[in-house]
Design a protein around this motif. Structure first.
Motif, mmCIF file in Angstrom:
data_model
loop_
_atom_site.group_PDB
_atom_site.id
_atom_site.type_symbol
_atom_site.label_atom_id
_atom_site.label_comp_id
_atom_site.label_asym_id
_atom_site.label_seq_id
_atom_site.Cartn_x
_atom_site.Cartn_y
_atom_site.Cartn_z
ATOM 1 N N ALA A 289 0.834 -1.210 0.000
ATOM 2 C CA ALA A 289 0.000 0.000 0.000
ATOM 3 C C ALA A 289 0.863 1.252 0.000
ATOM 4 O O ALA A 289 0.562 2.229 -0.698
ATOM 5 C CB ALA A 289 -0.924 -0.006 1.213
ATOM 6 N N GLY A 290 1.948 1.236 0.770
ATOM 7 C CA GLY A 290 2.838 2.393 0.823
ATOM 8 C C GLY A 290 3.480 2.693 -0.518
ATOM 9 O O GLY A 290 3.598 3.863 -0.917
ATOM 10 N N ILE A 291 3.884 1.660 -1.230
ATOM 11 C CA ILE A 291 4.460 1.873 -2.554
ATOM 12 C C ILE A 291 3.442 2.533 -3.473
ATOM 13 O O ILE A 291 3.768 3.445 -4.241
ATOM 14 C CB ILE A 291 4.944 0.534 -3.140
ATOM 15 N N THR A 292 2.200 2.093 -3.392
ATOM 16 C CA THR A 292 1.157 2.625 -4.266
ATOM 17 C C THR A 292 0.877 4.102 -3.984
ATOM 18 O O THR A 292 0.731 4.893 -4.927
ATOM 19 C CB THR A 292 -0.130 1.807 -4.119
ATOM 20 N N VAL A 293 0.812 4.501 -2.727
ATOM 21 C CA VAL A 293 0.505 5.905 -2.426
ATOM 22 C C VAL A 293 1.684 6.820 -2.743
ATOM 23 O O VAL A 293 1.508 8.039 -2.828
ATOM 24 C CB VAL A 293 0.061 6.114 -0.958
ATOM 25 N N SER A 294 2.844 6.247 -2.963
ATOM 26 C CA SER A 294 4.017 7.075 -3.299
ATOM 27 C C SER A 294 4.015 7.513 -4.757
ATOM 28 O O SER A 294 4.856 8.313 -5.161
ATOM 29 C CB SER A 294 5.310 6.313 -2.990
ATOM 30 N N ARG A 295 3.064 6.997 -5.558
ATOM 31 C CA ARG A 295 2.987 7.375 -6.969
ATOM 32 C C ARG A 295 1.539 7.636 -7.356
ATOM 33 O O ARG A 295 0.615 7.120 -6.719
ATOM 34 C CB ARG A 295 3.608 6.297 -7.855
ATOM 35 N N ALA A 296 1.353 8.438 -8.377
ATOM 36 C CA ALA A 296 0.019 8.877 -8.766
ATOM 37 C C ALA A 296 -0.793 7.737 -9.351
ATOM 38 O O ALA A 296 -0.287 6.917 -10.113
ATOM 39 C CB ALA A 296 0.116 10.008 -9.787
ATOM 40 N N GLY A 297 -2.081 7.697 -8.974
ATOM 41 C CA GLY A 297 -2.981 6.709 -9.529
ATOM 42 C C GLY A 297 -2.858 5.356 -8.858
ATOM 43 O O GLY A 297 -2.032 5.132 -7.977
ATOM 44 N N ALA A 298 -3.735 4.429 -9.285
ATOM 45 C CA ALA A 298 -3.770 3.089 -8.702
ATOM 46 C C ALA A 298 -2.798 2.186 -9.446
ATOM 47 O O ALA A 298 -3.168 1.472 -10.378
ATOM 48 C CB ALA A 298 -5.180 2.521 -8.775
ATOM 49 N N HIS A 299 -1.527 2.216 -9.027
ATOM 50 C CA HIS A 299 -0.488 1.428 -9.685
ATOM 51 C C HIS A 299 0.198 0.541 -8.651
ATOM 52 O O HIS A 299 1.218 0.920 -8.059
ATOM 53 C CB HIS A 299 0.526 2.340 -10.378
ATOM 54 N N PRO A 300 -0.344 -0.650 -8.405
ATOM 55 C CA PRO A 300 0.233 -1.538 -7.393
ATOM 56 C C PRO A 300 1.589 -2.061 -7.818
ATOM 57 O O PRO A 300 1.909 -2.119 -9.013
ATOM 58 C CB PRO A 300 -0.802 -2.673 -7.296
ATOM 59 N N PRO A 301 2.411 -2.457 -6.857
ATOM 60 C CA PRO A 301 3.774 -2.887 -7.181
ATOM 61 C C PRO A 301 3.829 -4.286 -7.770
ATOM 62 O O PRO A 301 2.919 -5.103 -7.594
ATOM 63 C CB PRO A 301 4.471 -2.864 -5.817
ATOM 64 N N THR A 302 4.922 -4.565 -8.467
ATOM 65 C CA THR A 302 5.245 -5.923 -8.865
ATOM 66 C C THR A 302 5.874 -6.652 -7.681
ATOM 67 O O THR A 302 6.254 -6.041 -6.674
ATOM 68 C CB THR A 302 6.236 -5.930 -10.033
ATOM 69 N N ARG A 303 6.006 -7.956 -7.822
ATOM 70 C CA ARG A 303 6.658 -8.740 -6.759
ATOM 71 C C ARG A 303 8.096 -8.261 -6.549
ATOM 72 O O ARG A 303 8.544 -8.117 -5.403
ATOM 73 C CB ARG A 303 6.646 -10.222 -7.149
ATOM 74 N N GLU A 304 8.801 -7.997 -7.636
ATOM 75 C CA GLU A 304 10.198 -7.549 -7.514
ATOM 76 C C GLU A 304 10.277 -6.223 -6.765
ATOM 77 O O GLU A 304 11.135 -6.050 -5.880
ATOM 78 C CB GLU A 304 10.818 -7.412 -8.902
ATOM 79 N N GLU A 305 9.395 -5.275 -7.100
ATOM 80 C CA GLU A 305 9.403 -3.979 -6.412
ATOM 81 C C GLU A 305 9.130 -4.162 -4.932
ATOM 82 O O GLU A 305 9.817 -3.568 -4.070
ATOM 83 C CB GLU A 305 8.346 -3.059 -7.018
ATOM 84 N N LEU A 306 8.133 -4.947 -4.615
ATOM 85 C CA LEU A 306 7.749 -5.123 -3.213
ATOM 86 C C LEU A 306 8.852 -5.820 -2.427
ATOM 87 O O LEU A 306 9.204 -5.403 -1.310
ATOM 88 C CB LEU A 306 6.442 -5.905 -3.139
ATOM 89 N N GLU A 307 9.424 -6.870 -2.986
ATOM 90 C CA GLU A 307 10.457 -7.597 -2.255
ATOM 91 C C GLU A 307 11.730 -6.760 -2.090
ATOM 92 O O GLU A 307 12.424 -6.889 -1.078
ATOM 93 C CB GLU A 307 10.756 -8.914 -2.965
ATOM 94 N N THR A 308 12.010 -5.886 -3.058
ATOM 95 C CA THR A 308 13.167 -4.991 -2.934
ATOM 96 C C THR A 308 12.978 -4.037 -1.752
ATOM 97 O O THR A 308 13.900 -3.841 -0.937
ATOM 98 C CB THR A 308 13.373 -4.190 -4.215
ATOM 99 N N VAL A 309 11.791 -3.448 -1.635
ATOM 100 C CA VAL A 309 11.513 -2.538 -0.522
ATOM 101 C C VAL A 309 11.566 -3.277 0.802
ATOM 102 O O VAL A 309 12.138 -2.794 1.790
ATOM 103 C CB VAL A 309 10.154 -1.837 -0.726
ATOM 104 N N LEU A 310 10.976 -4.470 0.856
ATOM 105 C CA LEU A 310 10.993 -5.249 2.094
ATOM 106 C C LEU A 310 12.416 -5.612 2.496
ATOM 107 O O LEU A 310 12.764 -5.559 3.691
ATOM 108 C CB LEU A 310 10.145 -6.507 1.918
ATOM 109 N N SER A 311 13.241 -5.962 1.531
ATOM 110 C CA SER A 311 14.640 -6.310 1.825
ATOM 111 C C SER A 311 15.410 -5.125 2.363
ATOM 112 O O SER A 311 16.228 -5.252 3.283
ATOM 113 C CB SER A 311 15.331 -6.830 0.559
ATOM 114 N N ASN A 312 15.115 -3.933 1.834
ATOM 115 C CA ASN A 312 15.821 -2.730 2.286
ATOM 116 C C ASN A 312 15.411 -2.307 3.682
ATOM 117 O O ASN A 312 16.135 -1.552 4.339
ATOM 118 C CB ASN A 312 15.570 -1.586 1.307
ATOM 119 N N ARG A 313 14.256 -2.775 4.140
ATOM 120 C CA ARG A 313 13.786 -2.426 5.492
ATOM 121 C C ARG A 313 14.413 -3.283 6.561
ATOM 122 O O ARG A 313 14.352 -2.955 7.737
ATOM 123 C CB ARG A 313 12.253 -2.548 5.564
ATOM 124 N N LYS A 314 14.986 -4.423 6.160
ATOM 125 C CA LYS A 314 15.526 -5.355 7.165
ATOM 126 C C LYS A 314 16.858 -4.866 7.712
ATOM 127 O O LYS A 314 17.602 -4.179 7.061
ATOM 128 C CB LYS A 314 15.690 -6.747 6.533
#
Length: 314
Positions: A289-314
């Motif tokens: 959800a956070g990735i989506t609100v960071s960009r205009a419109g309803a553009h949900p992330p791909t698996r690669e985008e989501l896993e990259t963000v999750l990895s960077n949070r660890k």
């Protein structure tokens, strides 16, 4: 395979001091695209016309790998005027046609064979299509994972008692319900979020997720943490909130499917989730959800985008 049933429309978005821009939208359609982008085979059953807006919707779904067993019809494609305020929050005005006459044969097959079904928003509350949605869930109850997001639209269903009646009809069959704090307080103004979550669990839902904006989501099950398990929201600079809840819903479904939670034993597997499992599920979903609100419109992330963000949070 996941089957998503609900509305597809075009969001005509107007921002302060900017020209209008049209995006394919509709909460269930956004969920279908979100789950497909996150790697699970998904089909979408709704309605849209064979016009310019309908062609935009069709291309958007296909570009994200979503299967379309029911094509366009000869009616006008539904639209939503989204007015974005200074804070990024959206207010909607709708021009809708919601029926599922052309999809009834396909939906009978879905009810017999599906292992996971998602419904929600306008498509689960607006007639004549809403009755068809409920009938499909009745037939699939006990053999498929059923997920639901009421995603209430008071401009379409202005009477909260009517919306509440539809929600109650759906939750009788749902294994998982995700709802925003705004939806719950509108549907049940005389009780707390926690009380509503517990009432839905008592009605047969196995997992209730409540989203609370910047406070982050919390989860309730019958066996874990009577006060709920919560995680913080994924902090980003907000472009707008269009599609945020849909992205969270898509990621929630995805992480359940990742764990093999579908089919006839879905409810049993949900009951086996631990507090740590729920925290992982919420973190995965809130980050999407956070990735989506960071960009205009309803553009949900791909698996690669989501896993990259999750990895960077660890």
């Amino acid at each position: 395979m996941l089957t998503v049933i609900g509305e597809a429309l075009v969001d005509v978005v107007k921002r302060p001091d900017q020209p209008e821009h049209a995006y394919p939208g509709g909460s269930p359609m956004n969920v279908a695209i979100g789950v497909s982008r996150l790697g699970h085979k998904t089909q979408f059953i709704g309605r849209y016309g064979d016009d310019e807006n309908g062609k935009m919707i069709d291309a958007h779904l296909r570009d994200s790998g979503v299967l379309l067993p029911v094509g366009a019809d000869d009616k006008k494609t539904s639209t939503a005027q989204a007015n974005i305020g200074e804070t990024g929050a959206a207010e909607y005005e709708f021009d809708l046609d919601w029926s599922l006459d052309a999809a009834k044969d396909t939906l009978r097959e879905v009810a017999e064979t599906a292992t996971a079904i998602h419904v929600g928003s306008i498509g689960a509350m607006l007639e004549p299509g809403a009755t068809t949605v409920v009938e499909t869930l009745q037939a699939a109850d006990g053999t498929a994972l059923i997920t639901y997001d009421p995603n209430c639209r008071p401009t379409i269903i202005p009477d909260s008692s009517v919306a509440r009646d539809w929600a109650q009809r759906i939750i009788k069959h749902a294994d998982v319900v995700k709802a925003s704090d705004e939806d719950l307080l509108w549907l049940y103004p005389n009780r707390t979020l926690e009380d509503t979550a517990k009432a839905w669990l008592e009605a047969g839902v196995n997992l209730v997720i409540v989203t609370r904006g910047e406070m982050g989501p919390c989860a309730f099950t019958k066996s874990v943490a009577s006060q709920g398990v919560a995680v913080p929201a994924h902090k980003v600079e907000v472009a707008d909130t269009v599609g945020a809840g849909d992205s969270l819903m898509a990621a929630l479904i995805t992480t359940l499917l990742d764990r093999g939670i579908e089919g006839a034993d879905a409810s049993t597997k949900i009951e086996e989730l631990t507090e740590d499992d729920l925290k992982e599920i919420l973190t995965f979903s809130a980050t999407a959800a956070g990735i989506t609100v960071s960009r205009a419109g309803a553009h949900p992330p791909t698996r690669e985008e989501l896993e990259t963000v999750l990895s960077n949070r660890k």
